[in-house]
Design an enzyme around this catalytic site. Structure first.
Site, PDB file in Angstrom:
ATOM      1  N   ALA B  11       0.814  -1.207   0.000  1.00  0.00           N
ATOM      2  CA  ALA B  11       0.000   0.000   0.000  1.00  0.00           C
ATOM      3  C   ALA B  11       0.848   1.256   0.000  1.00  0.00           C
ATOM      4  CB  ALA B  11      -0.932  -0.018   1.205  1.00  0.00           C
ATOM      5  N   GLY B  12       1.993   1.212  -0.686  1.00  0.00           N
ATOM      6  CA  GLY B  12       2.740   2.438  -0.952  1.00  0.00           C
ATOM      7  C   GLY B  12       2.092   3.111  -2.160  1.00  0.00           C
ATOM      8  N   GLY B  13       2.785   4.066  -2.745  1.00  0.00           N
ATOM      9  CA  GLY B  13       2.217   4.776  -3.891  1.00  0.00           C
ATOM     10  C   GLY B  13       1.772   3.833  -4.989  1.00  0.00           C
ATOM     11  N   ALA B  14       2.573   2.829  -5.288  1.00  0.00           N
ATOM     12  CA  ALA B  14       2.265   1.928  -6.397  1.00  0.00           C
ATOM     13  C   ALA B  14       1.019   1.097  -6.109  1.00  0.00           C
ATOM     14  CB  ALA B  14       3.454   1.018  -6.676  1.00  0.00           C
ATOM     15  N   GLY B  15       0.955   0.506  -4.927  1.00  0.00           N
ATOM     16  CA  GLY B  15      -0.171  -0.354  -4.583  1.00  0.00           C
ATOM     17  C   GLY B  15      -1.474   0.430  -4.494  1.00  0.00           C
ATOM     18  N   PHE B 113      16.256  19.226 -11.381  1.00  0.00           N
ATOM     19  CA  PHE B 113      16.793  18.051 -10.697  1.00  0.00           C
ATOM     20  C   PHE B 113      17.925  17.500 -11.551  1.00  0.00           C
ATOM     21  CE2 PHE B 113      15.200  14.819  -7.489  1.00  0.00           C
ATOM     22  CZ  PHE B 113      14.899  15.745  -6.525  1.00  0.00           C
ATOM     23  N   ASP B 214      10.277  -8.559  -0.234  1.00  0.00           N
ATOM     24  CA  ASP B 214       9.381  -9.720  -0.157  1.00  0.00           C
ATOM     25  C   ASP B 214       8.777 -10.070  -1.511  1.00  0.00           C
ATOM     26  OD1 ASP B 214       9.887  -9.528   2.539  1.00  0.00           O
ATOM     27  OD2 ASP B 214       7.895  -8.785   3.085  1.00  0.00           O
ATOM     28  N   GLN B 233      21.325   1.834  -6.565  1.00  0.00           N
ATOM     29  CA  GLN B 233      21.798   3.219  -6.444  1.00  0.00           C
ATOM     30  C   GLN B 233      22.217   3.523  -5.002  1.00  0.00           C
ATOM     31  OE1 GLN B 233      18.984   6.766  -7.052  1.00  0.00           O
ATOM     32  NE2 GLN B 233      20.413   6.977  -8.750  1.00  0.00           N
ATOM     33  N   HIS B 235      23.363   6.572  -2.459  1.00  0.00           N
ATOM     34  CA  HIS B 235      23.290   8.018  -2.334  1.00  0.00           C
ATOM     35  C   HIS B 235      24.493   8.485  -1.515  1.00  0.00           C
ATOM     36  CE1 HIS B 235      21.769  12.015  -1.641  1.00  0.00           C
ATOM     37  NE2 HIS B 235      20.779  11.775  -2.481  1.00  0.00           N
ATOM     38  N   LEU B 245      18.511  10.134   4.815  1.00  0.00           N
ATOM     39  CA  LEU B 245      18.995  10.872   3.652  1.00  0.00           C
ATOM     40  C   LEU B 245      19.155  12.366   3.949  1.00  0.00           C
ATOM     41  CD1 LEU B 245      19.348  10.557   0.466  1.00  0.00           C
ATOM     42  CD2 LEU B 245      17.024  11.438   0.350  1.00  0.00           C
ATOM     43  N   GLU B 248      20.329  16.149  -1.665  1.00  0.00           N
ATOM     44  CA  GLU B 248      21.293  16.736  -2.580  1.00  0.00           C
ATOM     45  C   GLU B 248      21.254  18.262  -2.526  1.00  0.00           C
ATOM     46  OE1 GLU B 248      21.394  13.779  -5.715  1.00  0.00           O
ATOM     47  OE2 GLU B 248      21.375  15.441  -7.123  1.00  0.00           O
ATOM     48  N   ARG B 281      25.805  11.374  -8.490  1.00  0.00           N
ATOM     49  CA  ARG B 281      25.730  10.626  -7.232  1.00  0.00           C
ATOM     50  C   ARG B 281      26.778   9.531  -7.118  1.00  0.00           C
ATOM     51  NH1 ARG B 281      19.179   9.787  -6.260  1.00  0.00           N
ATOM     52  NH2 ARG B 281      18.787  11.984  -5.840  1.00  0.00           N
ATOM     53  N   HIS B 346      20.200   3.230  -1.621  1.00  0.00           N
ATOM     54  CA  HIS B 346      19.069   4.146  -1.739  1.00  0.00           C
ATOM     55  C   HIS B 346      17.914   3.578  -2.569  1.00  0.00           C
ATOM     56  CE1 HIS B 346      16.941   7.882  -1.741  1.00  0.00           C
ATOM     57  NE2 HIS B 346      17.128   8.130  -3.011  1.00  0.00           N
ATOM     58  N   GLU B 370       8.753   0.031  -6.942  1.00  0.00           N
ATOM     59  CA  GLU B 370      10.175  -0.288  -6.818  1.00  0.00           C
ATOM     60  C   GLU B 370      10.448  -1.791  -6.868  1.00  0.00           C
ATOM     61  OE1 GLU B 370      12.302   2.044  -3.894  1.00  0.00           O
ATOM     62  OE2 GLU B 370      14.067   0.758  -4.054  1.00  0.00           O
ATOM     63  N   ARG B 381      18.862   5.346 -11.924  1.00  0.00           N
ATOM     64  CA  ARG B 381      17.612   6.088 -11.885  1.00  0.00           C
ATOM     65  C   ARG B 381      17.879   7.575 -11.709  1.00  0.00           C
ATOM     66  NH1 ARG B 381      14.091   8.204  -7.762  1.00  0.00           N
ATOM     67  NH2 ARG B 381      15.590   7.598  -6.168  1.00  0.00           N
ATOM     68  N   LEU B 387       8.693   8.199  -8.336  1.00  0.00           N
ATOM     69  CA  LEU B 387       7.300   8.490  -7.976  1.00  0.00           C
ATOM     70  C   LEU B 387       6.372   8.429  -9.198  1.00  0.00           C
ATOM     71  CD1 LEU B 387       7.784  11.255  -5.233  1.00  0.00           C
ATOM     72  CD2 LEU B 387       7.353   8.818  -4.918  1.00  0.00           C
TER      73      LEU B 387
HETATM   74  C1  FAD Z   1      14.522   8.712   1.439  1.00  0.00           C
HETATM   75  C2  FAD Z   1      13.989   8.513   0.053  1.00  0.00           C
HETATM   76  C3  FAD Z   1      13.729   9.607  -0.754  1.00  0.00           C
HETATM   77  C4  FAD Z   1      13.227   9.431  -2.055  1.00  0.00           C
HETATM   78  N1  FAD Z   1      12.936  10.534  -2.816  1.00  0.00           N
HETATM   79  C5  FAD Z   1      12.378  10.365  -4.041  1.00  0.00           C
HETATM   80  C6  FAD Z   1      11.982  11.497  -4.835  1.00  0.00           C
HETATM   81  O1  FAD Z   1      12.131  12.632  -4.426  1.00  0.00           O
HETATM   82  N2  FAD Z   1      11.437  11.282  -6.053  1.00  0.00           N
HETATM   83  C7  FAD Z   1      11.247  10.020  -6.543  1.00  0.00           C
HETATM   84  O2  FAD Z   1      10.734   9.901  -7.643  1.00  0.00           O
HETATM   85  N3  FAD Z   1      11.603   8.936  -5.808  1.00  0.00           N
HETATM   86  C8  FAD Z   1      12.157   9.073  -4.580  1.00  0.00           C
HETATM   87  N4  FAD Z   1      12.516   7.968  -3.845  1.00  0.00           N
HETATM   88  C9  FAD Z   1      12.171   6.622  -4.349  1.00  0.00           C
HETATM   89  C10 FAD Z   1      10.684   6.308  -4.143  1.00  0.00           C
HETATM   90  O3  FAD Z   1      10.210   7.020  -3.047  1.00  0.00           O
HETATM   91  C11 FAD Z   1      10.424   4.824  -3.894  1.00  0.00           C
HETATM   92  O4  FAD Z   1      11.023   4.077  -4.890  1.00  0.00           O
HETATM   93  C12 FAD Z   1       8.919   4.528  -3.911  1.00  0.00           C
HETATM   94  O5  FAD Z   1       8.250   5.350  -3.003  1.00  0.00           O
HETATM   95  C13 FAD Z   1       8.579   3.081  -3.630  1.00  0.00           C
HETATM   96  O6  FAD Z   1       7.167   2.963  -3.607  1.00  0.00           O
HETATM   97  P1  FAD Z   1       6.416   1.568  -3.627  1.00  0.00           P
HETATM   98  O7  FAD Z   1       4.962   1.854  -3.661  1.00  0.00           O
HETATM   99  O8  FAD Z   1       7.002   0.732  -4.688  1.00  0.00           O
HETATM  100  O9  FAD Z   1       6.836   0.897  -2.242  1.00  0.00           O
HETATM  101  P2  FAD Z   1       6.623   1.347  -0.714  1.00  0.00           P
HETATM  102  O10 FAD Z   1       6.114   2.716  -0.582  1.00  0.00           O
HETATM  103  O11 FAD Z   1       7.865   0.981  -0.003  1.00  0.00           O
HETATM  104  O12 FAD Z   1       5.459   0.403  -0.239  1.00  0.00           O
HETATM  105  C14 FAD Z   1       5.619  -0.979  -0.097  1.00  0.00           C
HETATM  106  C15 FAD Z   1       4.335  -1.531   0.457  1.00  0.00           C
HETATM  107  O13 FAD Z   1       4.381  -2.939   0.405  1.00  0.00           O
HETATM  108  C16 FAD Z   1       3.947  -3.489   1.607  1.00  0.00           C
HETATM  109  N5  FAD Z   1       4.589  -4.802   1.737  1.00  0.00           N
HETATM  110  C17 FAD Z   1       5.889  -5.115   1.549  1.00  0.00           C
HETATM  111  N6  FAD Z   1       6.094  -6.423   1.757  1.00  0.00           N
HETATM  112  C18 FAD Z   1       4.884  -6.959   2.069  1.00  0.00           C
HETATM  113  C19 FAD Z   1       4.440  -8.259   2.389  1.00  0.00           C
HETATM  114  N7  FAD Z   1       5.268  -9.303   2.459  1.00  0.00           N
HETATM  115  N8  FAD Z   1       3.127  -8.447   2.662  1.00  0.00           N
HETATM  116  C20 FAD Z   1       2.262  -7.405   2.634  1.00  0.00           C
HETATM  117  N9  FAD Z   1       2.637  -6.153   2.339  1.00  0.00           N
HETATM  118  C21 FAD Z   1       3.925  -5.936   2.052  1.00  0.00           C
HETATM  119  C22 FAD Z   1       4.310  -2.469   2.665  1.00  0.00           C
HETATM  120  O14 FAD Z   1       3.448  -2.577   3.754  1.00  0.00           O
HETATM  121  C23 FAD Z   1       4.086  -1.164   1.904  1.00  0.00           C
HETATM  122  O15 FAD Z   1       2.726  -0.776   2.025  1.00  0.00           O
HETATM  123  C24 FAD Z   1      13.027   8.129  -2.556  1.00  0.00           C
HETATM  124  C25 FAD Z   1      13.293   7.032  -1.752  1.00  0.00           C
HETATM  125  C26 FAD Z   1      13.785   7.200  -0.456  1.00  0.00           C
HETATM  126  C27 FAD Z   1      14.073   6.000   0.376  1.00  0.00           C
END
Ligand code: FAD
Ligand code: SF4
Ligand code: FES
Lengths: 293, 620
Positions: B11-15, B113, B214, B233, B235, B245, B248, B281, B346, B370, B381, B387
């Site tokens: 349930a991050g941005g992608a989910g 950027f 996972d 990557q 940082h 972090l 930059e 970087r 990173h 991701e 990247r 995002l």
């Molecule tokens: C400090 C930092 C700064 C960043 N800044 C930028 C930026 O400025 N611009 C940009 O474009 N990108 C940036 N990035 C990269 C970007 O933020 C991430 O790649 C992206 O947010 C990942 O999103 P996601 O939805 O894939 O995963 P996540 O947001 O990590 O969500 C993963 C989800 O999966 C769930 N999950 C995982 N394993 C399981 C499991 N086994 N069972 C059930 N649920 C599970 C978790 O509960 C969570 O809800 C940054 C990254 C970091 C770390």
């Protein structure tokens, strides 16, 4: 079970900051909070030097399923101290090296996921945002008061989530621009006005610190009301929706319950001026009521 | 058994974006997530979202920048989809109320950027990820989409077939962290993995504790290849004690890097005589580690980032957040002393192999964010490109999983006639300890280890039931043992070797050492046990299961890195200091192959919609 009861048994000391007389002036409050933080920063430098090699932490333990943990207790751990160490680092160390059943929520380690609000030396704080060097030892770590304890430092967050969701925490408008690539306009001033309200990380510290919420489990509470504020003040939503929002927060268990004790504002790790948001909504509601009648 | 049309894992941005899209297509969708949605690590993103929104900018320019940034290892159809869809998806967030920073005319702000030819990074303060995550979750609440929060997904329910391309995914198995209940979840239409990055493979990372890879590990064991895993990557400016972090922006405003003897090493040691601290970087990260390795690091560990000379006013005005971070997480006051920094893991460019609809080679199984590799980032990247990947491909996968026709994908998953079998000389065998026999370790996750009814295609519900049984056996086994080794010890060992050997600098000897250490950890994992006897909120059990995923992910990263004898993007090899296009314009794929991992390659797609991208020297 509730930690509230244990707290009384254990007679947790109250942080000096919380027992000061309450001032009605939000600014002064925040100012005081900032000064306190500055001061503790300076003191921490000294303490780092003085501190022995290890730091003693006393952690609340409870597990309804495990015989010897059914009766809540405190366990003491001695954790090697390093400069920069946070309370979260300390409990992680204790878990990884002494007792893998020590249970707490945590994830980001940088004060953005809101998972690790604990009651640390008698005050709601994020474990990851609290430097050990700034605290009196032994450091006492308990689950958030006024919430059901699931196990050790983990509390049941469901009622908090329900309250958050009770204020319709999503953007609503009847008036979107036509084009898919056409954004709504918002003034910088308006964005600035709602900015603090959008910073909430749902840690529930404010809720846990609030006496009114403790006594009235239907009281919307500081974070949900501030969430409502964030939308009600967002000029993109339009007036009809603002009226609707004000009706929600004006109900029996809404803004009028707040007695401006500022405890929420004091503990919020994101420095959100919660009491001020509540007060402003009260004023808005009065204005609107005048208009309705 | 729980049953829905579409199950979104994570349930991050992608989910969240995927779930909303599937819901809008009329599907009955549920999200299963180990963290409550607002706790996801997307919330930590600071900088912004790249989108060509303004006059003078175009998706083509964005695509060009991205391809160049990828060092020509991104696939053009994926990159072009990203750049074409990002503007609409970004404005969609605005329509959902996301509090973007604003210009005087009330429009959303954009900033420059690294690696971008136009200031197209659309931002909301220095908290873009937090606002993106919360805005999407608000829409999930509004739609009443069901969320199984704090449910840990530990296994995929995939049919058994010797050929992974003929397998089908019918659901997942998960346990409720709070009660310990293990349950099967049937997905009538599709399972979307959105589990985020694998940063915990390293001991020093900007990723959250929950970023344990996972999704890729589960998909891998179910037969889906991992792609381009060697590209990680690092940082250059993260705080030494936590990995938090430091943006930059500090160097952008004029922050200076010093070594222990007060030298401005970026210039004085000639790492980047023109750009100094503002070199890319990877260059800065390598320079810092060289200083430390050559004995000029502070406390033999890090270097100093000094911004004091910028003056209090400017710092508070533009970098206030940095003062909080350094103070809260390192106990250092950036106004009065330099901040300690060192490189940290990173972002993972690689992940689960998918096409531009998010689909993997196992039908009914999708991956986005991701944890996936479409691939838009190739070997490196660009900041601000992760995002938009979440929202663009999240939306596409959600729609596709719900049954919407998005047209045939150009990227082909799985093996084709262009596939090339890879070879790598490893010091120890990778993969399962008992590959080939009926040990559970070796079979695809949804398979039935005893092979009952082999050859008969089971009903979907039965596939889920079997996976549930297998998972119950695994959990009981871990819980029943009461001696052996604990996961924390293994995790520390794995993270240590990865950080030492598969870091910014990679040498053949180091990579081989890492493989030996990973093997040792894998062997020890056979004896792992969970000490906490409770079923209530057993994080010991959860971390023990995550540990298994870390092992598979670490091994995939290291194998890919050892095989790739060139220097491309984030992947640096001591013995091979050049990008070698004649040999390496291809993606690394690794298949679990029921326990005996197989390395293979497929060509990069450089043909775009109306042009072909020509590999050039990547210089800025
Ligand atoms: C400090 C930092 C700064 C960043 N800044 C930028 C930026 O400025 N611009 C940009 O474009 N990108 C940036 N990035 C990269 C970007 O933020 C991430 O790649 C992206 O947010 C990942 O999103 P996601 O939805 O894939 O995963 P996540 O947001 O990590 O969500 C993963 C989800 O999966 C769930 N999950 C995982 N394993 C399981 C499991 N086994 N069972 C059930 N649920 C599970 C978790 O509960 C969570 O809800 C940054 C990254 C970091 C770390
Ligand atoms: S308002 Fe502050 S204290 Fe309350 S939940 Fe939000 S961040 Fe936590
Ligand atoms: S661990 Fe995320 S807020 Fe502390």
């Amino acid at each position: 079970m509730s930690t509230h009861a244990t707290q009384e048994q254990e007679g947790a000391e109250v942080d000096a900051g919380d027992s000061k007389p309450h001032s009605p002036h939000q600014d002064r409050r925040l100012q005081e909070k900032a000064t306190r933080e500055e001061q503790s920063q300076r003191e921490s430098d000294e303490r780092t030097r003085e501190r022995e090699e290890t730091v003693e932490i006393k952690v609340f333990r409870y597990d309804p399923e495990v015989a010897e943990k059914q009766e809540p207790r405190f366990d003491t751990f001695h954790v090697p101290f390093e400069k920069g160490m946070t309370v979260l680092d300390a409990v992680m160390y204790a878990r990884d090296h002494y007792d893998s059943s020590l249970t707490f929520r945590h994830s980001c380690r940088q004060a953005i996921c809101g998972s690790d609000a604990f009651f640390i030396n008698g005050r709601q704080r994020l474990g990851c945002q609290t430097q050990i060097a700034e605290l009196d030892t032994p450091v006492r770590i308990e689950p958030l008061p006024h919430q059901e304890v699931v196990k050790d430092l983990v509390v049941d967050m469901d009622s908090f989530y329900e309250q958050m969701e009770a204020v319709e925490p999503y953007f609503q408008t009847n008036d979107l621009p036509e084009g898919d690539l056409d954004e709504q306009r918002q003034s910088r001033e308006n964005r600035e006005k709602i900015k603090m309200g959008t910073r909430c990380i749902w840690c529930a510290s404010c809720m846990s610190s609030c006496n009114i919420a403790a006594g009235d489990d239907q009281y919307l509470g500081p974070a949900p009301i501030s969430m409502a504020y964030r939308f009600a003040m967002d000029e993109r939503e339009g007036e009809d929706i603002q009226d609707h929002r004000l009706r929600i927060i004006e109900q029996e268990h809404g803004v009028w319950r707040c007695q401006t004790q500022f405890s929420c504002t004091n503990v919020c790790p994101k420095d959100i001026p919660l009491t001020e948001h509540i007060q402003e909504l009260k004023r808005e509601a009065v204005k609107k009521n005048l208009k309705f009648w | 058994m729980h049953e829905h049309d579409v199950l979104v894992v994570g349930a991050g941005g992608a989910g969240l974006r995927a779930a909303i899209a599937a819901h809008e297509e009329g599907a009955d969708v549920a999200i299963v997530t180990k963290l409550h949605p607002v706790r996801s690590h997307t919330g930590a993103a600071e900088g912004g979202i790249n989108a060509a929104l303004r006059d003078g900018d175009s998706w083509q320019d964005h695509a060009y920048d991205t391809m160049k940034g990828s060092d020509y290892l991104g696939d053009a159809p994926a990159i072009e989809t990203l750049c074409q869809d990002s503007p609409e998806e970004t404005i969609q967030l605005e329509h959902w109320g996301m509090p973007f920073s604003r210009e005087d005319d009330g429009r959303v702000s954009q900033r420059p950027f690294g690696g971008l030819s136009f200031p197209r990074t659309t931002y909301a303060g220095a908290e873009t990820g937090h606002h993106l995550l919360h805005t999407l979750y608000q829409q999930v609440v509004k739609r009443g989409i069901q969320v199984y929060d704090e449910w840990y997904v530990s296994r995929l329910a995939v049919t058994e077939d010797p050929d992974p391309e003929k397998r089908e995914c019918h659901g997942i198995v998960a346990f409720d962290v709070q009660t310990g209940e293990v349950a099967g979840f049937r997905a009538r239409k599709g399972v979307v993995l959105a589990t985020g990055g694998p940063g915990q493979v390293f001991d020093h990372t900007t990723n959250a504790v929950s970023c344990t890879g996972d999704g890729p590990a589960m998909a891998y064991r179910a037969g889906v290849p991992m792609e381009d895993m060697e590209f990680i990557q690092f940082h250059p400016t993260t705080l030494p004690s936590t990995g938090v972090l430091i943006s930059e922006g500090v160097r952008g405003e004029g922050g200076i890097l010093y070594n222990d003897i007060g030298e401005r090493f970026m210039f004085e040691h000639g790492y980047a005589s023109n750009d100094g601290e503002l070199a890319s970087r990877d260059v800065v990260a390598r320079a810092e580690l060289t200083e430390v390795n050559e004995g000029r690091g502070v406390d033999d560990e890090y270097v100093h980032l000094d911004m004091r000379h910028l003056g209090e006013e400017r710092i508070i005005d533009r970098l206030e957040n940095i003062l909080h971070l350094a103070g809260d997480f390192e106990g250092v006051d950036g106004l009065v002393e330099p901040m300690p920094v060192k490189p940290g893991q990173h972002y993972a460019m690689g992940g689960i192999e998918t096409d531009e609809n998010g689909e993997t080679l196992v039908s009914g199984l999708y991956a986005v964010g991701e944890c996936a590799c479409v691939s838009v980032h190739g070997s490196n990247r660009l900041g601000g490109n992760a995002l938009p990947e979440l929202i663009v491909f999240g939306a596409r996968a959600g729609r596709h999983a719900a049954g919407t026709d998005l047209g045939e994908a150009i990227i082909e998953t799985g093996r084709t006639e262009d596939t090339e079998i890879g070879e790598v000389d490893t010091p120890v065998a990778p993969g399962a300890i008992h590959a080939g026999d009926t040990d559970e370790d070796a079979v695809a996750d949804g398979g039935d280890p005893r092979g009952e009814g082999a050859g008969v295609i089971p009903e979907p519900n039965e596939v889920v039931e079997r996976a549930l049984e297998a998972e119950n056996r695994r959990i009981d086994h871990l819980m029943e043992k009461d001696e052996g080794v604990q996961q924390a010890e293994l995790r520390a060992k794995l993270q240590k070797t990865m950080t030492q050997n598969v870091n910014v600098f990679r040498t053949e000897a180091g990579l081989k050492q890492a493989l030996r250490d990973i093997r040792e950890v894998r062997e020890q994992y056979q004896d792992v046990y969970v000490d906490d006897p409770s079923r209530t909120f057993n994080t010991d059990l959860q971390q023990t299961i995550e540990m298994r995923n870390l092992i598979d992910t670490a091994e995939a990263i290291t194998l890919g890195a050892l095989a790739r004898d060139e220097f491309r993007g984030a992947h640096w090899r001591q013995e091979y200091q050049e990008r070698r296009d004649e040999k390496w314009l291809k993606h690394t794929l690794l298949s679990w192959n029921d326990g005996t991992p197989e390395l293979w390659y497929k060509p990069v797609i450089l043909e775009g919609e109306d042009k072909t991208y020509e590999p050039k020297v990547r210089s800025y």
